[in-house]
Design an enzyme around this catalytic site. Structure first.
Site, PDB file in Angstrom:
ATOM      1  N   THR A  95       0.832  -1.206   0.000  1.00 24.70           N
ATOM      2  CA  THR A  95       0.000   0.000   0.000  1.00 24.70           C
ATOM      3  C   THR A  95       0.867   1.257   0.000  1.00 24.70           C
ATOM      4  OG1 THR A  95      -0.108  -0.249   2.393  1.00 24.70           O
ATOM      5  CG2 THR A  95      -1.990  -1.055   1.142  1.00 24.70           C
ATOM      6  N   SER A  99       3.104   5.607  10.096  1.00 24.80           N
ATOM      7  CA  SER A  99       2.475   4.822   9.038  1.00 24.80           C
ATOM      8  C   SER A  99       2.272   5.722   7.836  1.00 24.80           C
ATOM      9  CB  SER A  99       1.122   4.299   9.508  1.00 24.80           C
ATOM     10  OG  SER A  99       0.215   5.383   9.627  1.00 24.80           O
ATOM     11  N   LYS A 100       1.762   5.113   6.762  1.00 23.26           N
ATOM     12  CA  LYS A 100       1.516   5.928   5.575  1.00 23.26           C
ATOM     13  C   LYS A 100       0.506   7.037   5.880  1.00 23.26           C
ATOM     14  CE  LYS A 100       2.472   1.948   4.085  1.00 23.26           C
ATOM     15  NZ  LYS A 100       2.060   0.596   3.807  1.00 23.26           N
ATOM     16  N   GLN A 101      -0.477   6.712   6.738  1.00 19.86           N
ATOM     17  CA  GLN A 101      -1.507   7.712   7.075  1.00 19.86           C
ATOM     18  C   GLN A 101      -0.905   8.905   7.811  1.00 19.86           C
ATOM     19  OE1 GLN A 101      -1.976   4.418   7.602  1.00 19.86           O
ATOM     20  NE2 GLN A 101      -3.537   4.065   6.050  1.00 19.86           N
TER      21      GLN A 101
END
Ligand code: GLU
Length: 324
Positions: free
Chosen positions: A26, A248-250
């Site tokens: 992702t 995280s990516k978020q």
């Protein structure tokens, strides 16, 4: 079967250890994912075990084009070597179907017609979102079509001993509710795919971030229903920013830098509580790996899900004093 010599207090298995790293494509690897890769690699290899890589690409809508190839490229440039071919979950549809059919035949899985909105309206909450109230457990309401397949969970504690976090226990009925195995959009869920793959790859040691601690009782329950062995679990404390948000990516975690692999590996070891010596920062990547394999231990890790770090502009991470 190999007898395992005990290194660093974690190798008690009499069977050869089989560990794995199972990233979802992702986005690119960041320091948090590098830590999970390093920890799972060292835990397996320091015991003479096998280490596998599996790309968890079941959630097709969340997949980022090219991410899987970049993850594998990054693992190579950091000097990881894995055993056997990389597995891709997107090619394993039939195996998940077979597992789901077994659960359906045994009466553990059932079709569900409820939409996300309907579930939200019940207002019931679980540890990670809304809790399904089980209204399709006894059959689909008249005139409604099956959207997803769910697993019936028991009203009992599911407990296990985590090698880092200690005893963990969850009541699946209260804390989670009947959860989805096959989604309305036709995607298999992580919870089902991870269990089937770990079992079929012979994985007996799972080392990963503590953000997955709450998923483990669900996975253990599926293992029990399908008659699989329960791997040894170790959940490493994840790194978070000063607001307690997991890297995280978020939360816009920076991707690993191109170049300077040895220094970044050193940093991952530092964040894994391995206390690498300072002068190792200037060593070659092979030297860092050699040191890490000899010294791997989970004994110094705190029993915490997350520890806060500060990141400076050169992407150096330091533990915040509030962790002490
Ligand atoms: N695919 C999951 C992730 O990238 C990890 C799964 C696991 O290690 O069990 O977060």
């Amino acid at each position: 079967m190999n007898e395992i010599e005990c290194v660093a207090g974690v190798c008690s298995a009499r069977e050869r250890v089989v560990g794995r790293f199972a990233p979802s494509p992702t986005g690119d690897l960041h320091m948090g994912s590098l830590m999970a890769a390093v920890a799972s690699f060292l835990a397996a290899r320091s015991c003479g075990g096998r280490w596998l890589v599996r790309i968890e690409d079941v959630d097709r809508p969340r997949e980022v084009v090219g991410a899987a190839a970049r993850i594998l490229f990054d693992l190579e440039r950091f000097g990881f070597e894995w055993d056997g071919p990389v597995w891709f979950q997107s090619t394993r549809n039939e195996r998940y179907r077979y597992a789901l059919d077994r659960l359906i035949k045994a009466g553990h899985a059932y079709p569900c017609a409820c939409s996300r909105r309907e579930i939200q309206l019940t207002g019931l909450t679980a540890i990670d979102g809304y809790r399904y109230d089980g209204r399709c457990r006894t059959g689909l309401p008249a005139g409604r079509k099956a959207l997803a397949w769910r697993l019936r969970v028991p009203d009992e504690q599911v407990a296990y001993l985590d090698g880092i976090q200690g005893v963990q226990s969850q009541n699946l009925a209260n804390d989670v509710g009947d959860f989805v195995l096959l989604r309305a959009d036709g995607c298999w869920t992580y919870q089902l795919a991870v269990v089937v793959d770990d079992a079929e790859q012979g994985v007996n040691q799972v080392v990963r971030g503590a953000d997955l601690l709450d998923s483990t009782p669900r996975q253990i329950w599926v293992q029990r229903l399908l008659g699989y062995i329960e791997p040894q679990y170790m959940h490493i404390p994840v790194i978070a920013n000063s607001r307690g948000e997991k890297l995280s990516k978020q939360t816009l975690a920076p991707a690993l830098l191109k170049g300077g692999e040895a220094k970044q590996l050193w940093m991952a070891l530092y964040l894994l509580w391995q206390s690498p010596p300072l002068d190792l920062r200037n060593a070659t990547i092979n030297e860092v790996w050699q040191w890490a394999l000899l010294h791997w231990s989970v004994n110094g890790m705190p029993q915490k899900r997350a520890v806060s770090v500060e990141i400076d502009r050169s992407l150096a991470y330091t533990f915040l004093k509030t962790n002490k």
